[in-house]
Design a protein around this motif. Structure first.
Motif, PDB file in Angstrom:
ATOM      1  N   GLY A  40      -6.424  20.719 -15.243  1.00 27.39           N
ATOM      2  CA  GLY A  40      -6.662  19.635 -14.301  1.00 27.39           C
ATOM      3  C   GLY A  40      -5.678  18.504 -14.530  1.00 27.39           C
ATOM      4  O   GLY A  40      -5.046  18.380 -15.569  1.00 27.39           O
ATOM      5  N   LEU A  41      -5.520  17.682 -13.539  1.00 32.28           N
ATOM      6  CA  LEU A  41      -4.607  16.557 -13.620  1.00 32.28           C
ATOM      7  C   LEU A  41      -5.416  15.279 -13.799  1.00 32.28           C
ATOM      8  O   LEU A  41      -6.364  15.033 -13.062  1.00 32.28           O
ATOM      9  N   ARG A  42      -5.073  14.490 -14.790  1.00 33.30           N
ATOM     10  CA  ARG A  42      -5.769  13.241 -15.046  1.00 33.30           C
ATOM     11  C   ARG A  42      -4.774  12.115 -14.886  1.00 33.30           C
ATOM     12  O   ARG A  42      -3.737  12.108 -15.531  1.00 33.30           O
ATOM     13  N   LEU A  43      -5.100  11.182 -13.993  1.00 32.69           N
ATOM     14  CA  LEU A  43      -4.231  10.042 -13.759  1.00 32.69           C
ATOM     15  C   LEU A  43      -4.862   8.791 -14.340  1.00 32.69           C
ATOM     16  O   LEU A  43      -6.019   8.500 -14.071  1.00 32.69           O
ATOM     17  N   ASP A  44      -4.106   8.090 -15.121  1.00 31.35           N
ATOM     18  CA  ASP A  44      -4.554   6.810 -15.633  1.00 31.35           C
ATOM     19  C   ASP A  44      -3.921   5.748 -14.752  1.00 31.35           C
ATOM     20  O   ASP A  44      -2.856   5.215 -15.059  1.00 31.35           O
ATOM     21  N   LEU A  45      -4.578   5.471 -13.632  1.00 30.17           N
ATOM     22  CA  LEU A  45      -4.029   4.525 -12.667  1.00 30.17           C
ATOM     23  C   LEU A  45      -4.510   3.114 -12.981  1.00 30.17           C
ATOM     24  O   LEU A  45      -5.602   2.921 -13.504  1.00 30.17           O
ATOM     25  N   PRO A  46      -3.697   2.144 -12.622  1.00 27.90           N
ATOM     26  CA  PRO A  46      -4.114   0.761 -12.832  1.00 27.90           C
ATOM     27  C   PRO A  46      -5.218   0.396 -11.846  1.00 27.90           C
ATOM     28  O   PRO A  46      -5.389   1.046 -10.815  1.00 27.90           O
ATOM     29  N   GLN A  94       0.826  -1.199   0.000  1.00 23.50           N
ATOM     30  CA  GLN A  94       0.000   0.000   0.000  1.00 23.50           C
ATOM     31  C   GLN A  94       0.867   1.258   0.000  1.00 23.50           C
ATOM     32  O   GLN A  94       0.561   2.229  -0.673  1.00 23.50           O
ATOM     33  N   LYS A  95       1.966   1.228   0.741  1.00 20.90           N
ATOM     34  CA  LYS A  95       2.822   2.418   0.797  1.00 20.90           C
ATOM     35  C   LYS A  95       3.518   2.637  -0.530  1.00 20.90           C
ATOM     36  O   LYS A  95       3.699   3.756  -0.953  1.00 20.90           O
ATOM     37  N   VAL A  96       3.909   1.542  -1.204  1.00 18.44           N
ATOM     38  CA  VAL A  96       4.552   1.688  -2.500  1.00 18.44           C
ATOM     39  C   VAL A  96       3.561   2.283  -3.487  1.00 18.44           C
ATOM     40  O   VAL A  96       3.873   3.213  -4.214  1.00 18.44           O
ATOM     41  N   THR A  97       2.337   1.782  -3.492  1.00 16.69           N
ATOM     42  CA  THR A  97       1.330   2.292  -4.411  1.00 16.69           C
ATOM     43  C   THR A  97       1.025   3.751  -4.109  1.00 16.69           C
ATOM     44  O   THR A  97       0.923   4.573  -5.019  1.00 16.69           O
ATOM     45  N   LEU A  98       0.905   4.098  -2.829  1.00 13.79           N
ATOM     46  CA  LEU A  98       0.651   5.485  -2.452  1.00 13.79           C
ATOM     47  C   LEU A  98       1.836   6.369  -2.795  1.00 13.79           C
ATOM     48  O   LEU A  98       1.672   7.515  -3.216  1.00 13.79           O
ATOM     49  N   ALA A  99       3.055   5.833  -2.620  1.00 17.36           N
ATOM     50  CA  ALA A  99       4.239   6.627  -2.940  1.00 17.36           C
ATOM     51  C   ALA A  99       4.293   6.914  -4.432  1.00 17.36           C
ATOM     52  O   ALA A  99       4.592   8.031  -4.860  1.00 17.36           O
ATOM     53  N   VAL A 100       3.996   5.916  -5.257  1.00 19.05           N
ATOM     54  CA  VAL A 100       3.995   6.116  -6.702  1.00 19.05           C
ATOM     55  C   VAL A 100       2.922   7.131  -7.084  1.00 19.05           C
ATOM     56  O   VAL A 100       3.159   8.023  -7.896  1.00 19.05           O
ATOM     57  N   MET A 150      -7.049  -1.976  -8.957  1.00 15.43           N
ATOM     58  CA  MET A 150      -6.490  -2.516  -7.725  1.00 15.43           C
ATOM     59  C   MET A 150      -5.834  -3.871  -7.977  1.00 15.43           C
ATOM     60  O   MET A 150      -4.739  -4.139  -7.487  1.00 15.43           O
ATOM     61  N   GLU A 151      -6.489  -4.715  -8.757  1.00 16.34           N
ATOM     62  CA  GLU A 151      -5.918  -6.037  -9.051  1.00 16.34           C
ATOM     63  C   GLU A 151      -4.617  -5.908  -9.840  1.00 16.34           C
ATOM     64  O   GLU A 151      -3.644  -6.614  -9.562  1.00 16.34           O
ATOM     65  N   GLU A 152      -4.593  -5.001 -10.828  1.00 14.39           N
ATOM     66  CA  GLU A 152      -3.367  -4.811 -11.609  1.00 14.39           C
ATOM     67  C   GLU A 152      -2.235  -4.306 -10.722  1.00 14.39           C
ATOM     68  O   GLU A 152      -1.102  -4.771 -10.835  1.00 14.39           O
ATOM     69  N   ALA A 153      -2.544  -3.392  -9.833  1.00 17.31           N
ATOM     70  CA  ALA A 153      -1.518  -2.862  -8.929  1.00 17.31           C
ATOM     71  C   ALA A 153      -1.017  -3.940  -7.986  1.00 17.31           C
ATOM     72  O   ALA A 153       0.197  -4.050  -7.730  1.00 17.31           O
ATOM     73  N   GLN A 154      -1.925  -4.774  -7.464  1.00 22.03           N
ATOM     74  CA  GLN A 154      -1.496  -5.841  -6.561  1.00 22.03           C
ATOM     75  C   GLN A 154      -0.636  -6.859  -7.301  1.00 22.03           C
ATOM     76  O   GLN A 154       0.363  -7.335  -6.768  1.00 22.03           O
ATOM     77  N   ARG A 155      -1.012  -7.187  -8.553  1.00 23.09           N
ATOM     78  CA  ARG A 155      -0.194  -8.124  -9.327  1.00 23.09           C
ATOM     79  C   ARG A 155       1.184  -7.533  -9.602  1.00 23.09           C
ATOM     80  O   ARG A 155       2.200  -8.223  -9.504  1.00 23.09           O
ATOM     81  N   ALA A 156       1.224  -6.248  -9.937  1.00 27.94           N
ATOM     82  CA  ALA A 156       2.509  -5.595 -10.205  1.00 27.94           C
ATOM     83  C   ALA A 156       3.358  -5.567  -8.940  1.00 27.94           C
ATOM     84  O   ALA A 156       4.563  -5.849  -8.977  1.00 27.94           O
ATOM     85  N   ASP A 157       2.760  -5.246  -7.805  1.00 28.10           N
ATOM     86  CA  ASP A 157       3.487  -5.229  -6.540  1.00 28.10           C
ATOM     87  C   ASP A 157       3.996  -6.617  -6.199  1.00 28.10           C
ATOM     88  O   ASP A 157       5.130  -6.793  -5.749  1.00 28.10           O
ATOM     89  N   ALA A 158       3.153  -7.631  -6.402  1.00 21.18           N
ATOM     90  CA  ALA A 158       3.543  -9.000  -6.077  1.00 21.18           C
ATOM     91  C   ALA A 158       4.684  -9.470  -6.978  1.00 21.18           C
ATOM     92  O   ALA A 158       5.602 -10.136  -6.528  1.00 21.18           O
ATOM     93  N   SER A 159       4.628  -9.107  -8.267  1.00 13.47           N
ATOM     94  CA  SER A 159       5.688  -9.547  -9.176  1.00 13.47           C
ATOM     95  C   SER A 159       7.015  -8.871  -8.838  1.00 13.47           C
ATOM     96  O   SER A 159       8.071  -9.462  -8.991  1.00 13.47           O
ATOM     97  N   ALA A 196       7.479   1.000 -14.783  1.00 17.85           N
ATOM     98  CA  ALA A 196       7.217  -0.032 -15.799  1.00 17.85           C
ATOM     99  C   ALA A 196       5.796  -0.532 -15.683  1.00 17.85           C
ATOM    100  O   ALA A 196       5.370  -0.975 -14.645  1.00 17.85           O
ATOM    101  N   GLY A 197       5.046  -0.455 -16.755  1.00 16.43           N
ATOM    102  CA  GLY A 197       3.678  -0.953 -16.794  1.00 16.43           C
ATOM    103  C   GLY A 197       2.696  -0.078 -16.045  1.00 16.43           C
ATOM    104  O   GLY A 197       1.568  -0.461 -15.823  1.00 16.43           O
ATOM    105  N   SER A 198       3.077   1.100 -15.638  1.00 18.04           N
ATOM    106  CA  SER A 198       2.143   1.969 -14.918  1.00 18.04           C
ATOM    107  C   SER A 198       1.873   3.205 -15.761  1.00 18.04           C
ATOM    108  O   SER A 198       2.594   3.504 -16.697  1.00 18.04           O
ATOM    109  N   ALA A 199       0.876   3.931 -15.365  1.00 18.74           N
ATOM    110  CA  ALA A 199       0.466   5.107 -16.123  1.00 18.74           C
ATOM    111  C   ALA A 199       1.235   6.325 -15.651  1.00 18.74           C
ATOM    112  O   ALA A 199       1.639   6.420 -14.506  1.00 18.74           O
ATOM    113  N   VAL A 200       1.386   7.267 -16.542  1.00 17.73           N
ATOM    114  CA  VAL A 200       2.064   8.522 -16.230  1.00 17.73           C
ATOM    115  C   VAL A 200       1.012   9.607 -16.213  1.00 17.73           C
ATOM    116  O   VAL A 200       0.119   9.620 -17.051  1.00 17.73           O
ATOM    117  N   PRO A 201       1.091  10.544 -15.242  1.00 16.67           N
ATOM    118  CA  PRO A 201       0.082  11.590 -15.199  1.00 16.67           C
ATOM    119  C   PRO A 201       0.128  12.440 -16.456  1.00 16.67           C
ATOM    120  O   PRO A 201       1.184  12.693 -16.995  1.00 16.67           O
TER     121      PRO A 201
END
Length: 165
Positions: free
Chosen positions: A40-46, A5-11, A48-57, A27-32
């Motif tokens: 306005g700022l638009r974030l293309d975030l992954p 969670q902290k890694v995802t929040l930090a990113v 929750m499942e994609e983020a958890q898979r990326a964190d796990a890998s 790698a494999g994540s969206a750029v603001p």
């Protein structure tokens, strides 16, 4: 090791301030991206499942998370199947109760109709009896008046004498 969670929040925090994360995190994540003229700022975030898979890998927990996910999904599916079975059983019982209630209601309506018919016939019989009593009372009064008139000398109202033959 930093929790997922902290890694995802930090990113996400790095994206919000416009700093590009390290290549390993990016790698494999969206750029603001900046939205049009509104600023306005638009974030293309992954997801929750994609983020958890990326964190796990990244942390080498791919098999553990997948096994845990599969186990959790299997448990959830088993629980959902039990709930569906229980709901189906309840539906069958509710339908049986509804049919029983409908049959009871029809039987009650039939008994009520029969009672009303019997009540109508009883009222009719009482009315008929009252009419007969009134007619008998009127005939008795006429007879008494005829007897009194005959004794008073009005022989026209006297009864015909009965003569034995």
């Amino acid at each position: 090791m930093v929790p997922r969670q902290k890694v995802t929040l930090a990113v996400a925090a790095l994206w919000m301030v416009g700093v590009s994360p390290t290549p390993a995190l990016a790698a494999g994540s969206a750029v603001p991206q900046q939205e049009g003229a509104r600023g306005g700022l638009r974030l293309d975030l992954p997801t929750m499942e994609e983020a958890q898979r990326a964190d796990a890998s990244r942390s080498g927990q791919t098999e553990t998370v997948t096994a845990e996910d599969a186990e959790a999904r299997a448990a959830a599916e088993a629980e959902a199947a039990r709930v569906r079975e229980a709901n189906a059983a309840q539906r069958v019982l509710a339908e049986a109760d509804s049919q029983r209630i409908a049959a009871d209601r029809q039987a009650q309506e039939a008994r009520l109709a029969q009672y009303r018919e019997q009540q109508r016939l009883h009222d009719e019989a009482l009315t008929n009896y009252a009419d007969q009593v009134a007619a008998a009372e009127a005939a008795r009064r006429r007879w008494q008046a005829d007897v009194a008139a005959c004794k008073a000398g009005d022989h026209a109202r006297c009864g015909v004498p009965v003569t034995p033959r």
